[in-house]
Design an enzyme around this catalytic site. Structure first.
Site, PDB file in Angstrom:
ATOM      1  N   GLY A 234       0.905  -1.301  -0.074  1.00 17.55           N
ATOM      2  CA  GLY A 234      -0.011  -0.106   0.026  1.00 17.55           C
ATOM      3  C   GLY A 234       0.855   1.255   0.132  1.00 17.55           C
ATOM      4  N   GLY A 235       2.039   1.249  -0.027  1.00 20.21           N
ATOM      5  CA  GLY A 235       2.980   2.404   0.027  1.00 20.21           C
ATOM      6  C   GLY A 235       3.129   2.814  -1.335  1.00 20.21           C
TER       7      GLY A 235
ATOM      8  N   GLY B 170       2.273   3.191  -5.863  1.00 20.67           N
ATOM      9  CA  GLY B 170       1.717   2.522  -6.930  1.00 20.67           C
ATOM     10  C   GLY B 170      -0.101   2.574  -6.927  1.00 20.67           C
TER      11      GLY B 170
ATOM     12  N   ARG C  71       7.742  -4.153   2.498  1.00 24.29           N
ATOM     13  CA  ARG C  71       9.163  -4.304   2.976  1.00 24.29           C
ATOM     14  C   ARG C  71       9.897  -3.114   3.349  1.00 24.29           C
TER      15      ARG C  71
ATOM     16  N   PHE D  56       9.314  -9.252 -13.432  1.00 26.97           N
ATOM     17  CA  PHE D  56      10.016  -8.455 -14.313  1.00 26.97           C
ATOM     18  C   PHE D  56      10.089  -9.239 -15.707  1.00 26.97           C
TER      19      PHE D  56
ATOM     20  N   SER E 266      16.891 -18.050 -13.099  1.00 31.29           N
ATOM     21  CA  SER E 266      17.241 -18.914 -12.166  1.00 31.29           C
ATOM     22  C   SER E 266      16.155 -19.383 -11.484  1.00 31.29           C
TER      23      SER E 266
ATOM     24  N   TYR F  54      -3.662 -11.448 -17.846  1.00 34.33           N
ATOM     25  CA  TYR F  54      -2.919 -12.677 -18.100  1.00 34.33           C
ATOM     26  C   TYR F  54      -3.037 -13.943 -17.179  1.00 34.33           C
TER      27      TYR F  54
HETATM   28  C1  HXC Z   1      16.440 -12.145 -14.660  1.00 38.98           C
HETATM   29  C2  HXC Z   1      16.085 -11.514 -12.153  1.00 38.98           C
HETATM   30  C3  HXC Z   1      15.691 -10.157 -12.447  1.00 38.98           C
HETATM   31  C4  HXC Z   1      15.517  -9.867 -14.014  1.00 38.98           C
HETATM   32  C5  HXC Z   1      15.813 -10.007 -10.296  1.00 38.98           C
HETATM   33  N1  HXC Z   1      16.397 -11.409 -10.741  1.00 38.98           N
HETATM   34  N2  HXC Z   1      15.634  -9.322 -11.587  1.00 38.98           N
HETATM   35  N3  HXC Z   1      16.464 -12.319 -13.029  1.00 38.98           N
HETATM   36  N4  HXC Z   1      15.775 -10.880 -14.767  1.00 38.98           N
HETATM   37  N5  HXC Z   1      15.396  -8.576 -14.387  1.00 38.98           N
HETATM   38  C6  HXC Z   1      16.604 -12.658  -9.944  1.00 38.98           C
HETATM   39  C7  HXC Z   1      18.000 -12.218  -9.147  1.00 38.98           C
HETATM   40  O1  HXC Z   1      19.111 -12.414  -9.909  1.00 38.98           O
HETATM   41  C8  HXC Z   1      17.718 -13.251  -8.185  1.00 38.98           C
HETATM   42  O2  HXC Z   1      18.020 -14.582  -8.625  1.00 38.98           O
HETATM   43  C9  HXC Z   1      16.155 -13.334  -7.984  1.00 38.98           C
HETATM   44  O3  HXC Z   1      15.873 -12.924  -9.008  1.00 38.98           O
HETATM   45  C10 HXC Z   1      15.745 -12.372  -6.683  1.00 38.98           C
HETATM   46  O4  HXC Z   1      16.239 -11.358  -6.879  1.00 38.98           O
HETATM   47  P1  HXC Z   1      16.404 -10.176  -5.889  1.00 38.98           P
HETATM   48  O5  HXC Z   1      16.653  -8.778  -6.556  1.00 38.98           O
HETATM   49  O6  HXC Z   1      17.358 -10.702  -4.629  1.00 38.98           O
HETATM   50  O7  HXC Z   1      14.939 -10.026  -5.212  1.00 38.98           O
HETATM   51  P2  HXC Z   1      14.266  -9.106  -4.274  1.00 38.98           P
HETATM   52  O8  HXC Z   1      15.099  -7.944  -3.574  1.00 38.98           O
HETATM   53  O9  HXC Z   1      13.449  -9.975  -3.336  1.00 38.98           O
HETATM   54  O10 HXC Z   1      13.226  -8.220  -5.148  1.00 38.98           O
HETATM   55  C11 HXC Z   1      12.161  -8.713  -5.816  1.00 38.98           C
HETATM   56  C12 HXC Z   1      12.030  -8.456  -7.298  1.00 38.98           C
HETATM   57  C13 HXC Z   1      11.998  -6.983  -7.523  1.00 38.98           C
HETATM   58  C14 HXC Z   1      10.697  -8.984  -7.784  1.00 38.98           C
HETATM   59  C15 HXC Z   1      13.301  -8.873  -8.171  1.00 38.98           C
HETATM   60  O11 HXC Z   1      11.736  -6.549  -8.933  1.00 38.98           O
HETATM   61  C16 HXC Z   1      11.073  -6.205  -6.572  1.00 38.98           C
HETATM   62  O12 HXC Z   1      11.267  -5.899  -5.566  1.00 38.98           O
HETATM   63  N6  HXC Z   1       9.861  -6.105  -7.234  1.00 38.98           N
HETATM   64  C17 HXC Z   1       8.518  -5.438  -6.244  1.00 38.98           C
HETATM   65  C18 HXC Z   1       7.880  -4.463  -7.195  1.00 38.98           C
HETATM   66  C19 HXC Z   1       7.357  -5.044  -8.652  1.00 38.98           C
HETATM   67  O13 HXC Z   1       8.042  -5.837  -9.033  1.00 38.98           O
HETATM   68  N7  HXC Z   1       6.137  -4.355  -9.083  1.00 38.98           N
HETATM   69  C20 HXC Z   1       5.756  -4.677 -10.425  1.00 38.98           C
HETATM   70  C21 HXC Z   1       4.515  -5.145 -10.365  1.00 38.98           C
HETATM   71  S1  HXC Z   1       3.765  -5.247 -12.061  1.00 38.98           S
HETATM   72  P3  HXC Z   1      19.489 -15.106  -8.331  1.00 38.98           P
HETATM   73  O14 HXC Z   1      19.406 -16.595  -8.957  1.00 38.98           O
HETATM   74  O15 HXC Z   1      20.472 -14.433  -8.788  1.00 38.98           O
HETATM   75  O16 HXC Z   1      19.580 -15.111  -6.806  1.00 38.98           O
HETATM   76  C22 HXC Z   1       2.874  -6.683 -12.117  1.00 38.98           C
HETATM   77  C23 HXC Z   1       1.836  -6.796 -13.353  1.00 38.98           C
HETATM   78  C24 HXC Z   1       1.693  -5.996 -14.416  1.00 38.98           C
HETATM   79  O17 HXC Z   1       2.714  -7.514 -11.258  1.00 38.98           O
HETATM   80  C25 HXC Z   1       1.026  -6.299 -15.496  1.00 38.98           C
HETATM   81  C26 HXC Z   1       0.753  -5.310 -16.627  1.00 38.98           C
HETATM   82  C27 HXC Z   1      -0.333  -5.273 -17.507  1.00 38.98           C
HETATM   83  P1  NAP Z   2       4.094  -1.401  -7.503  1.00 44.07           P
HETATM   84  O1  NAP Z   2       4.233   0.155  -7.262  1.00 44.07           O
HETATM   85  O2  NAP Z   2       5.472  -1.956  -7.762  1.00 44.07           O
HETATM   86  O3  NAP Z   2       3.300  -2.221  -6.094  1.00 44.07           O
HETATM   87  C1  NAP Z   2       3.845  -3.330  -5.740  1.00 44.07           C
HETATM   88  C2  NAP Z   2       3.791  -3.429  -4.479  1.00 44.07           C
HETATM   89  O4  NAP Z   2       4.275  -4.423  -3.669  1.00 44.07           O
HETATM   90  C3  NAP Z   2       5.022  -2.264  -3.565  1.00 44.07           C
HETATM   91  O5  NAP Z   2       4.506  -1.397  -2.771  1.00 44.07           O
HETATM   92  C4  NAP Z   2       5.996  -3.202  -3.014  1.00 44.07           C
HETATM   93  O6  NAP Z   2       6.594  -2.484  -1.715  1.00 44.07           O
HETATM   94  C5  NAP Z   2       5.033  -4.174  -2.513  1.00 44.07           C
HETATM   95  N1  NAP Z   2       5.713  -5.424  -2.187  1.00 44.07           N
HETATM   96  C6  NAP Z   2       6.528  -6.097  -3.106  1.00 44.07           C
HETATM   97  N2  NAP Z   2       7.217  -7.183  -2.674  1.00 44.07           N
HETATM   98  C7  NAP Z   2       6.493  -7.622  -1.413  1.00 44.07           C
HETATM   99  C8  NAP Z   2       6.682  -8.245  -0.292  1.00 44.07           C
HETATM  100  N3  NAP Z   2       7.527  -9.290  -0.366  1.00 44.07           N
HETATM  101  N4  NAP Z   2       5.946  -8.047   0.863  1.00 44.07           N
HETATM  102  C9  NAP Z   2       5.483  -7.026   0.898  1.00 44.07           C
HETATM  103  N5  NAP Z   2       5.048  -6.014  -0.106  1.00 44.07           N
HETATM  104  C10 NAP Z   2       5.589  -6.313  -1.237  1.00 44.07           C
HETATM  105  O7  NAP Z   2       3.464  -1.783  -8.715  1.00 44.07           O
HETATM  106  P2  NAP Z   2       1.658  -1.418  -9.161  1.00 44.07           P
HETATM  107  O8  NAP Z   2       1.802  -1.499 -10.776  1.00 44.07           O
HETATM  108  O9  NAP Z   2       1.111  -0.624  -8.120  1.00 44.07           O
HETATM  109  O10 NAP Z   2       1.085  -2.999  -8.980  1.00 44.07           O
HETATM  110  C11 NAP Z   2       0.135  -3.216  -7.984  1.00 44.07           C
HETATM  111  C12 NAP Z   2      -0.704  -4.303  -8.169  1.00 44.07           C
HETATM  112  O11 NAP Z   2      -1.444  -4.207  -9.389  1.00 44.07           O
HETATM  113  C13 NAP Z   2       0.226  -5.696  -8.385  1.00 44.07           C
HETATM  114  O12 NAP Z   2      -0.559  -6.808  -8.059  1.00 44.07           O
HETATM  115  C14 NAP Z   2       0.316  -5.796  -9.676  1.00 44.07           C
HETATM  116  O13 NAP Z   2       0.561  -7.011 -10.352  1.00 44.07           O
HETATM  117  C15 NAP Z   2      -1.087  -5.347 -10.359  1.00 44.07           C
HETATM  118  N6  NAP Z   2      -1.251  -4.817 -11.686  1.00 44.07           N
HETATM  119  C16 NAP Z   2      -0.656  -3.702 -12.020  1.00 44.07           C
HETATM  120  C17 NAP Z   2      -0.741  -3.316 -13.362  1.00 44.07           C
HETATM  121  C18 NAP Z   2      -0.054  -1.878 -13.846  1.00 44.07           C
HETATM  122  O14 NAP Z   2      -0.481  -1.600 -14.710  1.00 44.07           O
HETATM  123  N7  NAP Z   2       0.381  -1.166 -12.952  1.00 44.07           N
HETATM  124  C19 NAP Z   2      -1.416  -4.055 -14.204  1.00 44.07           C
HETATM  125  C20 NAP Z   2      -2.118  -5.321 -13.911  1.00 44.07           C
HETATM  126  C21 NAP Z   2      -1.870  -5.773 -12.493  1.00 44.07           C
HETATM  127  P3  NAP Z   2       7.988  -2.627  -1.246  1.00 44.07           P
HETATM  128  O15 NAP Z   2       9.026  -2.832  -2.407  1.00 44.07           O
HETATM  129  O16 NAP Z   2       8.219  -1.759  -0.328  1.00 44.07           O
HETATM  130  O17 NAP Z   2       7.926  -3.989  -0.522  1.00 44.07           O
END
Ligand code: HXC
Ligand code: NAP
Length: 293
Positions: free
Chosen positions: A24-25, A27, A48, A106, A114, A157
């Site tokens: 909730g912090g 997006g 986190r 990602f 991996s 998806y």
């Molecule tokens: C390949 C990757 C990678 C990348 C990380 N990894 N990024 N591999 N390509 N781009 C690998 C790392 O090498 C590692 O594996 C493992 O993933 C974990 O990476 P960490 O950085 O240690 O993980 P962590 O710090 O826990 O971070 C999690 C994260 C990061 C998912 C990688 O991106 C994150 O914090 N995301 C949170 C917010 C987010 O993603 N929001 C988007 C939501 S959009 P190894 O083997 O090297 O240890 C969504 C839908 C949108 O959900 C739909 C749109 C229409």
């Molecule tokens: P975002 O800003 O990256 O939001 C993701 C949130 O999840 C961040 O606040 C992050 O906070 C939190 N998070 C990630 N890992 C976590 C963990 N291990 N524990 C607790 N919190 C964690 O992206 P967004 O676009 O707003 O996405 C919100 C939701 O909408 C997601 O479910 C996404 O799949 C969905 N969605 C988004 C889109 C779009 O176009 N934006 C489209 C389809 C679906 P911290 O990094 O502080 O932990």
């Protein structure tokens, strides 16, 4: 005439609702939290990063006058979820709503990932949603807290699948199955379970990861949406607030798509014919009719 990006529900529509919004912090989670507060809910935001959460909490309570509590919790760990819930109940008395919004994602060819990378996404999205749902469900059933509501944020998806985001698609499909399963199983406890499947809504978290660098221009999402625009945050907040409110008391087990027609555009066999200019249709019609003769 009203505008699509105006707040929709009437004042006080969420009074008496104490809602946990994971992620909730920032997006979309932040947007939903803001609107829930405006409608009279109390909200717990978790992720986190406590510093980010506290900044958001301060900003939103200043803006809305509502009560918002920032609690650190990595949803991947069940014990952290239980601890967060314990704190939330202590501060707010009770919790009766959960939005599973936290996600990780990602883009990558799957064979490059991996095992740990794949696990990371499954753990945040599927296991994280399961952890929060299970902890809240146990609490609601034991304490007979009802009505209570779960809202899961998935994506379109979840049912079509998608190349290059396979861990996310796999996890979201699981969350969708959980939504529908629990809608039936837990209805007897007064727990509703629904989902929203958003199309593209610009946020820093998703867009910088999924469309880095020049990909943003190359794959402009608005171009493949029949309505020719991306979503506005208030549109999603309106839908989320409605589903969390008692106006939606009879909606259970539903997943509502809000994507301007995006996924259907990709699905329909002949949708690409949209690219044919109007003046060409006369000629095509003639060609087809002539064949028949
Ligand atoms: C390949 C990757 C990678 C990348 C990380 N990894 N990024 N591999 N390509 N781009 C690998 C790392 O090498 C590692 O594996 C493992 O993933 C974990 O990476 P960490 O950085 O240690 O993980 P962590 O710090 O826990 O971070 C999690 C994260 C990061 C998912 C990688 O991106 C994150 O914090 N995301 C949170 C917010 C987010 O993603 N929001 C988007 C939501 S959009 P190894 O083997 O090297 O240890 C969504 C839908 C949108 O959900 C739909 C749109 C229409
Ligand atoms: P975002 O800003 O990256 O939001 C993701 C949130 O999840 C961040 O606040 C992050 O906070 C939190 N998070 C990630 N890992 C976590 C963990 N291990 N524990 C607790 N919190 C964690 O992206 P967004 O676009 O707003 O996405 C919100 C939701 O909408 C997601 O479910 C996404 O799949 C969905 N969605 C988004 C889109 C779009 O176009 N934006 C489209 C389809 C679906 P911290 O990094 O502080 O932990």
């Amino acid at each position: 005439m009203i505008n699509y990006n105006e707040p929709m529900l009437k004042d006080g529509a969420l009074e008496g609702k104490n809602i946990i919004v994971t992620g909730g912090g920032s997006g979309l989670g932040k947007t939903m939290t803001r609107y829930f507060l405006q409608l009279g809910a109390k909200v717990v935001i978790t992720s986190r990063n406590l510093e980010k959460l506290q900044k958001t909490a301060q900003e939103l309570s200043g803006e809305t006058g509502g009560e918002v509590l920032a609690l650190r919790c990595d949803v991947r760990h069940y014990d952290e979820v239980e601890q967060m819930l314990h704190e939330a109940i202590k501060k707010l008395g009770k919790i009766n709503g959960l939005v599973n919004n936290a996600a990780g994602n990602f883009i990558s060819p799957t064979e490059r990932l991996s095992a740990h990378a794949f696990d990371t996404i499954i753990d945040i999205v599927l296991k994280g949603s399961k952890n929060a749902t299970l902890a809240l469900g146990k609490y609601w059933i034991k304490e007979q807290i009802k009505p209570s509501t779960i809202l899961n944020i998935v994506t379109t998806y979840a049912w079509t699948g998608s190349a290059y985001v396979v861990p996310s698609a796999t996890a979201k499909a699981g969350v969708l199955a959980m939504t529908r399963s629990l809608a039936v199983e837990w209805a007897k406890y007064g727990i509703r379970s629904n989902a929203i499947a958003p199309g593209p809504f610009p946020t820093k978290g998703a867009w910088d990861r999924l469309l880095p660098g020049e990909l943003k221009e190359k794959f402009d999402p608005a171009k493949k949406i029949p309505l020719k625009r991306v979503g506005e945050h208030q549109e999603l907040a309106n839908l989320a607030a409605y589903l969390m409110s008692e106006y939606a008391a009879y909606i259970n087990g539903e997943v509502i798509t809000i994507d301007g027609g995006e996924w259907l555009y990709g699905a329909g066999e002949f949708n690409q014919l949209e690219k044919i200019p109007a003046e060409m249709w006369d000629m095509l019609e003639q060609m087809i009719k002539n064949r028949k003769k």
